[in-house]
Design an enzyme around this catalytic site. Structure first.
Site, PDB file in Angstrom:
ATOM      1  N   GLY A 112       0.699  -1.085  -0.032  1.00  0.00           N
ATOM      2  CA  GLY A 112       0.084  -0.019   0.148  1.00  0.00           C
ATOM      3  C   GLY A 112       0.820   1.356   0.006  1.00  0.00           C
ATOM      4  O   GLY A 112       0.658   2.172   0.519  1.00  0.00           O
ATOM      5  N   ALA A 113       2.000   1.207  -0.760  1.00  0.00           N
ATOM      6  CA  ALA A 113       2.835   2.095  -0.666  1.00  0.00           C
ATOM      7  C   ALA A 113       2.796   3.170  -1.747  1.00  0.00           C
ATOM      8  O   ALA A 113       3.722   4.112  -1.845  1.00  0.00           O
ATOM      9  CB  ALA A 113       4.414   1.599  -0.851  1.00  0.00           C
ATOM     10  N   GLY A 114       1.674   3.325  -2.336  1.00  0.00           N
ATOM     11  CA  GLY A 114       1.402   4.394  -3.377  1.00  0.00           C
ATOM     12  C   GLY A 114       1.249   5.455  -2.965  1.00  0.00           C
ATOM     13  O   GLY A 114       1.288   6.587  -3.815  1.00  0.00           O
ATOM     14  N   ARG A 115       0.679   5.708  -1.781  1.00  0.00           N
ATOM     15  CA  ARG A 115       0.226   6.884  -1.264  1.00  0.00           C
ATOM     16  C   ARG A 115       0.085   6.763   0.201  1.00  0.00           C
ATOM     17  O   ARG A 115       0.277   5.768   1.108  1.00  0.00           O
ATOM     18  CB  ARG A 115      -0.915   7.547  -1.592  1.00  0.00           C
ATOM     19  N   ASP A 141      -2.184  -7.162  -5.942  1.00  0.00           N
ATOM     20  CA  ASP A 141      -3.072  -7.099  -5.074  1.00  0.00           C
ATOM     21  C   ASP A 141      -2.838  -8.054  -3.823  1.00  0.00           C
ATOM     22  O   ASP A 141      -2.545  -9.591  -4.111  1.00  0.00           O
ATOM     23  CB  ASP A 141      -4.212  -7.760  -5.599  1.00  0.00           C
ATOM     24  N   VAL A 142      -2.516  -7.745  -2.696  1.00  0.00           N
ATOM     25  CA  VAL A 142      -2.081  -8.573  -1.602  1.00  0.00           C
ATOM     26  C   VAL A 142      -3.102  -9.612  -1.010  1.00  0.00           C
ATOM     27  O   VAL A 142      -2.664 -10.421  -0.337  1.00  0.00           O
ATOM     28  CB  VAL A 142      -1.789  -7.469  -0.363  1.00  0.00           C
ATOM     29  N   TYR A 147     -13.748  -3.132  10.195  1.00  0.00           N
ATOM     30  CA  TYR A 147     -12.418  -2.682  10.384  1.00  0.00           C
ATOM     31  C   TYR A 147     -11.723  -2.850  11.670  1.00  0.00           C
ATOM     32  O   TYR A 147     -10.570  -3.179  11.901  1.00  0.00           O
ATOM     33  CB  TYR A 147     -12.419  -1.002  10.186  1.00  0.00           C
ATOM     34  N   SER A 200      -4.676  -0.169  14.294  1.00  0.00           N
ATOM     35  CA  SER A 200      -5.419   1.132  14.226  1.00  0.00           C
ATOM     36  C   SER A 200      -6.004   1.422  15.927  1.00  0.00           C
ATOM     37  O   SER A 200      -6.327   0.278  16.635  1.00  0.00           O
ATOM     38  CB  SER A 200      -6.692   1.201  13.535  1.00  0.00           C
ATOM     39  N   LYS A 233      -8.208  -4.907  12.680  1.00  0.00           N
ATOM     40  CA  LYS A 233      -7.373  -4.288  13.274  1.00  0.00           C
ATOM     41  C   LYS A 233      -6.864  -4.828  14.654  1.00  0.00           C
ATOM     42  O   LYS A 233      -5.743  -4.834  15.131  1.00  0.00           O
ATOM     43  CB  LYS A 233      -7.451  -2.891  13.614  1.00  0.00           C
TER      44      LYS A 233
HETATM   45  P1  NAP Z   1      -4.572   5.198   2.187  1.00  0.00           P
HETATM   46  O1  NAP Z   1      -4.219   6.630   1.753  1.00  0.00           O
HETATM   47  O2  NAP Z   1      -6.173   4.873   1.572  1.00  0.00           O
HETATM   48  O3  NAP Z   1      -3.817   4.339   1.177  1.00  0.00           O
HETATM   49  C1  NAP Z   1      -3.997   2.875   1.484  1.00  0.00           C
HETATM   50  C2  NAP Z   1      -3.076   2.145   0.325  1.00  0.00           C
HETATM   51  O4  NAP Z   1      -3.287   0.672   0.238  1.00  0.00           O
HETATM   52  C3  NAP Z   1      -3.398   2.664  -1.158  1.00  0.00           C
HETATM   53  O5  NAP Z   1      -1.990   2.930  -1.770  1.00  0.00           O
HETATM   54  C4  NAP Z   1      -4.010   1.383  -1.675  1.00  0.00           C
HETATM   55  O6  NAP Z   1      -3.784   1.130  -3.276  1.00  0.00           O
HETATM   56  C5  NAP Z   1      -3.359   0.160  -0.980  1.00  0.00           C
HETATM   57  N1  NAP Z   1      -4.309  -0.935  -1.168  1.00  0.00           N
HETATM   58  C6  NAP Z   1      -5.549  -1.247  -0.866  1.00  0.00           C
HETATM   59  N2  NAP Z   1      -5.922  -2.140  -1.245  1.00  0.00           N
HETATM   60  C7  NAP Z   1      -4.822  -2.898  -1.642  1.00  0.00           C
HETATM   61  C8  NAP Z   1      -4.491  -4.493  -1.996  1.00  0.00           C
HETATM   62  N3  NAP Z   1      -5.640  -5.395  -2.359  1.00  0.00           N
HETATM   63  N4  NAP Z   1      -3.194  -4.702  -2.569  1.00  0.00           N
HETATM   64  C9  NAP Z   1      -2.492  -3.661  -2.538  1.00  0.00           C
HETATM   65  N5  NAP Z   1      -2.402  -2.499  -1.951  1.00  0.00           N
HETATM   66  C10 NAP Z   1      -3.829  -2.116  -1.645  1.00  0.00           C
HETATM   67  O7  NAP Z   1      -4.632   4.838   3.491  1.00  0.00           O
HETATM   68  P2  NAP Z   1      -3.700   5.387   4.722  1.00  0.00           P
HETATM   69  O8  NAP Z   1      -4.443   6.335   5.368  1.00  0.00           O
HETATM   70  O9  NAP Z   1      -2.181   5.581   4.286  1.00  0.00           O
HETATM   71  O10 NAP Z   1      -3.397   3.965   5.499  1.00  0.00           O
HETATM   72  C11 NAP Z   1      -2.498   3.215   5.503  1.00  0.00           C
HETATM   73  C12 NAP Z   1      -2.723   2.092   6.635  1.00  0.00           C
HETATM   74  O11 NAP Z   1      -2.805   2.533   7.911  1.00  0.00           O
HETATM   75  C13 NAP Z   1      -4.251   1.055   6.288  1.00  0.00           C
HETATM   76  O12 NAP Z   1      -3.729  -0.371   6.802  1.00  0.00           O
HETATM   77  C14 NAP Z   1      -4.906   1.866   7.521  1.00  0.00           C
HETATM   78  O13 NAP Z   1      -5.958   1.066   7.794  1.00  0.00           O
HETATM   79  C15 NAP Z   1      -3.977   2.064   8.438  1.00  0.00           C
HETATM   80  N6  NAP Z   1      -4.526   3.284   9.537  1.00  0.00           N
HETATM   81  C16 NAP Z   1      -4.583   4.483   9.012  1.00  0.00           C
HETATM   82  C17 NAP Z   1      -5.198   5.449   9.811  1.00  0.00           C
HETATM   83  C18 NAP Z   1      -5.516   6.978   9.079  1.00  0.00           C
HETATM   84  O14 NAP Z   1      -5.826   7.823   9.838  1.00  0.00           O
HETATM   85  N7  NAP Z   1      -5.192   7.210   8.154  1.00  0.00           N
HETATM   86  C19 NAP Z   1      -5.185   5.353  11.074  1.00  0.00           C
HETATM   87  C20 NAP Z   1      -5.172   3.889  11.742  1.00  0.00           C
HETATM   88  C21 NAP Z   1      -4.552   3.139  10.657  1.00  0.00           C
HETATM   89  P3  NAP Z   1      -4.501   1.917  -4.322  1.00  0.00           P
HETATM   90  O15 NAP Z   1      -4.004   3.483  -4.181  1.00  0.00           O
HETATM   91  O16 NAP Z   1      -4.098   1.392  -5.621  1.00  0.00           O
HETATM   92  O17 NAP Z   1      -6.012   1.999  -3.908  1.00  0.00           O
END
Ligand code: NAP
Length: 249
Positions: free
Chosen positions: A9-12, A59-60, A150, A138, A154
């Site tokens: 999920g390192a795209g963003r 896709d993971v 979710y 989380s 988590k």
């Molecule tokens: P995000 O901006 O939505 O990024 C998620 C990334 O996961 C995207 O690059 C997405 O790819 C990728 N992804 C989704 N499904 C996938 C799959 N099947 N195979 C490979 N890649 C996949 O999320 P984030 O906020 O950075 O969150 C990252 C992690 O931290 C997640 O596990 C999230 O649950 C956790 N987290 C986030 C927060 C928060 O407040 N943001 C808080 C607690 C925990 P695409 O771009 O191609 O869709």
């Protein structure tokens, strides 16, 4: 020591920040993402500043794509001994409105994805007698309205982490989880949109309720990941570190 890391999920968002940080720490990094475009952009930024990185579209949740991604990483960057299971999605809804697809999709990306990735990478770690696994949990693991799916995954990732620590510890492998609070990313932006709120207003409201009076940024999580995968963290294993700008219940 030259290490190779895989960040899913390192795209963003958080994953991109972790990949950049681990590269800054001297690691070669494979950026695994569903849509290769974001990962390619971040990988290009890393290589542009002198680091080693590849983008891998996978896709993971797909066993074969995971196996191929790990093989490609080993061939192009060297044996991966650091794994950050970060890929994630949200499908929020109150339980009575939650569809089976909402449930299955979230279970699959977070739990099946982390399982497949870790099972595939662990042989490299065991062979090297050194490894680091970091799973993204989380604060929602503690329960959150509208997130039955979710919060279940988590919390599940915390149990997964502790079990990895027990099973892989004898091979020099540590496993830890980071449980972030609110981090400003596309994921939380989408939540604000779904609630009909302006993202800046949403962040301000969350910041007011947070002891350090701000929301998190992806680098807050990258800093912690950097420590957990470092050589110096070899006696820290099976832990869940809440990174939320204050204590959690
Ligand atoms: P995000 O901006 O939505 O990024 C998620 C990334 O996961 C995207 O690059 C997405 O790819 C990728 N992804 C989704 N499904 C996938 C799959 N099947 N195979 C490979 N890649 C996949 O999320 P984030 O906020 O950075 O969150 C990252 C992690 O931290 C997640 O596990 C999230 O649950 C956790 N987290 C986030 C927060 C928060 O407040 N943001 C808080 C607690 C925990 P695409 O771009 O191609 O869709």
């Amino acid at each position: 020591m030259n290490r190779t890391a895989i960040v899913t999920g390192a795209g963003r968002g958080i994953g991109a920040a972790i990949a950049q940080r681990l590269s800054g720490d001297g690691m070669a990094v494979a950026l695994v993402d569903l849509d290769g475009a974001g990962a390619r952009e971040t990988a290009a930024a890393i290589t542009g500043s002198g680091g080693r990185a590849i983008a891998v579209a996978a896709d993971v949740t797909d066993e074969q794509q995971v196996a191929d991604a790990v093989t490609q990483t080993a061939v192009e960057l060297g044996s991966p001994t650091v794994l950050v299971n970060n890929a994630g999605i949200l499908r929020d809804n109150l339980l009575f409105k939650m569809t089976l697809d909402d449930w299955d999709s979230v279970i699959n990306v977070h739990l099946r994805g982390a399982f497949l990735m870790t099972r595939s990478v662990q042989s490299h770690m065991v062979e090297a007698k050194w490894g680091r696994v970091v799973n993204l949990s989380s604060i929602s693991a503690l329960g959150n309205r509208g997130q039955a799916n979710y919060s279940a995954v988590k919390a599940g990732l915390q149990g997964f982490t502790k079990t990895l620590a027990i099973e892989l510890g004898p091979f020099g492998v540590t496993a830890n989880a980071i449980a972030p609070g609110f981090i400003a990313t596309d994921m939380t932006r989408a939540t604000a949109e779904r609630m009909g709120m302006d993202f800046t207003d949403f962040c301000e409201a969350v910041a007011k309720e947070t002891p350090v009076r701000r929301v998190g940024v992806p680098e807050d999580i990258a800093n912690v990941a950097s420590f957990l995968v470092s050589e110096g963290a070899s006696f820290v294993s099976g832990q869940v570190l809440y990174v939320a700008g204050g204590p959690t219940v």
